[in-house]
Design a protein around this motif. Sequence first.
Motif, short mmCIF file in Angstrom:
data_model
loop_
_atom_site.label_atom_id
_atom_site.label_comp_id
_atom_site.label_asym_id
_atom_site.label_seq_id
_atom_site.Cartn_x
_atom_site.Cartn_y
_atom_site.Cartn_z
N HIS A 1 0.53 10.31 8.70
CA HIS A 1 -0.84 10.30 9.22
C HIS A 1 -1.68 9.22 8.54
N ILE A 2 -1.49 9.07 7.24
CA ILE A 2 -2.39 8.24 6.43
C ILE A 2 -1.98 6.76 6.40
N LEU A 3 -0.68 6.51 6.20
CA LEU A 3 -0.27 5.13 5.88
C LEU A 3 -0.23 4.17 7.08
N PRO A 4 0.31 4.58 8.23
CA PRO A 4 0.41 3.58 9.32
C PRO A 4 -0.92 2.94 9.72
N PRO A 5 -2.07 3.64 9.67
CA PRO A 5 -3.32 2.96 10.03
C PRO A 5 -3.82 1.95 8.99
N LEU A 6 -3.23 1.93 7.80
CA LEU A 6 -3.76 1.03 6.76
C LEU A 6 -3.44 -0.42 7.11
N PRO A 7 -4.44 -1.29 7.06
CA PRO A 7 -4.21 -2.69 7.41
C PRO A 7 -3.56 -3.45 6.24
#
Lengths: 276, 191
Positions: B23-29
């Motif tokens: 949930h957290i890591l894939p959206p991080l640019p």
Amino acid sequence: MMAGDNIEDIEIQLFLEALHRRYHYDFRKYAQASIKRRLVQARTQLGYTSLSAMQEAVLHDETVLPRLLNYLTVQVSEMFRDPSYFRALREKVLPHLATYPSLKVWVAGCSRGEELYSLAILFREEGLYDRTLFYATDINPDALDAAERAVYPLDLIRTYTENHQKSGGRSSLSDYYRAAHGGAIFDKTLRERVVFSDHSLVTDSVFGEMQLVSCRNVLIYFDRDLQDRAIGLFRDSLARKGFLGLGSKESLRFTRHAASFAPFVPAEKIYQRAEA
Amino acid sequence: MNDGGITAVAIGASAGAVQALLHILPPLPASLPVPVLIVVHVPADRGNALVSLFEARCDIVVKEAEDKEPAAPGTVYFAPSDYHLLVERDGTLALSADEPVNYSRPAIDVLLESAADAFGGGLVGIVLTGANHDGAEGLRAVAAAGGIAIVQDPASAMSGAMPAAALARCPDARVETLDGITAFLVNLVPA
């Protein structure tokens, strides 16, 4: 990073300085984050209110030193820890060593001897034990005593046995120990060709020409300068084409001696001394 | 949200970790201006499947932490299995084979306590889902050093025990859902 030294940082530096000047044990160039954890753990377990109080105690009472050293140095390990390392030695390195009429192996930072006896059993299984002299060194006298006694908790034997089998063991680990007094006592013939010795990678020098140096999970506790010193010692200790085995998360990448070694089994962090 | 004061993020997770981190890591640019250090409790013999799992799904660089490696911005570092992950004062990463803490190696407390020493008020410490109490002492250390302490809302966590323990030890920690934590991290990128 945070500006200014807090009290605990000052205490750590002074403590390590005191230990060095009083007893010549030099932890000043150990990796700081781990040594801090160990010092704080020692302080808590030995019941001192501060590192300064522990410093006063160790300066004035030498009976505190051995207990302290057990917090600062002793490594918990397993026999045949990382079986793939021992399998690589068995399949890739020992066939080379078998061409030598006599062999010297240095287990640097042997702690309680788990790695040493793993190698001794491996060399026996591969028919090289009788022509090999093992040097097992550590800075902690209690650990060296424990290594010489070779008694390990029975409840760990199952893990050791599984590890040994995964390493490609040709015999049963139970051939090498008997159970007594709640412990597994390893056969004393395994240490017939072992020299146990107090040796510091920080302050001592080369003492022989080795065909194999195995030093696992020791260098991660050193800062870069100290790593360079230790790896320099290994380089100078190794015979031409001798082998160096490190821990699975250690490498020569960040050291200035990288060019003195060639990767031999890269995945297992086994290196070979390059031509000078 | 980031006034330039945040220099690193350290995350601990146990049971339910993979789902929470997905949930957290894939959206991080990839432009995230800080390193993200992560301890997940995994069995010692499991190799490190986390890196391959997440690098395929993330824009940000994902790798296994190496000893003496400088922690770089825009990078997620996973502790290798069977080693503790620590941070030195100069921001380099360190590994240790010391005994397990809270029955775990790697242990979340070990990461958070050393990261609190290294990054002080610049650290964001996050305790996610888990069924034990690892990370509670570490999060307290993060807050004590002036860093930002965040726990996943125990009620929304797959396993609420670990964030609840962290909250008990560190009552002033911010309580966030996974969406809230993700938004907080994404907002670390300068506008």
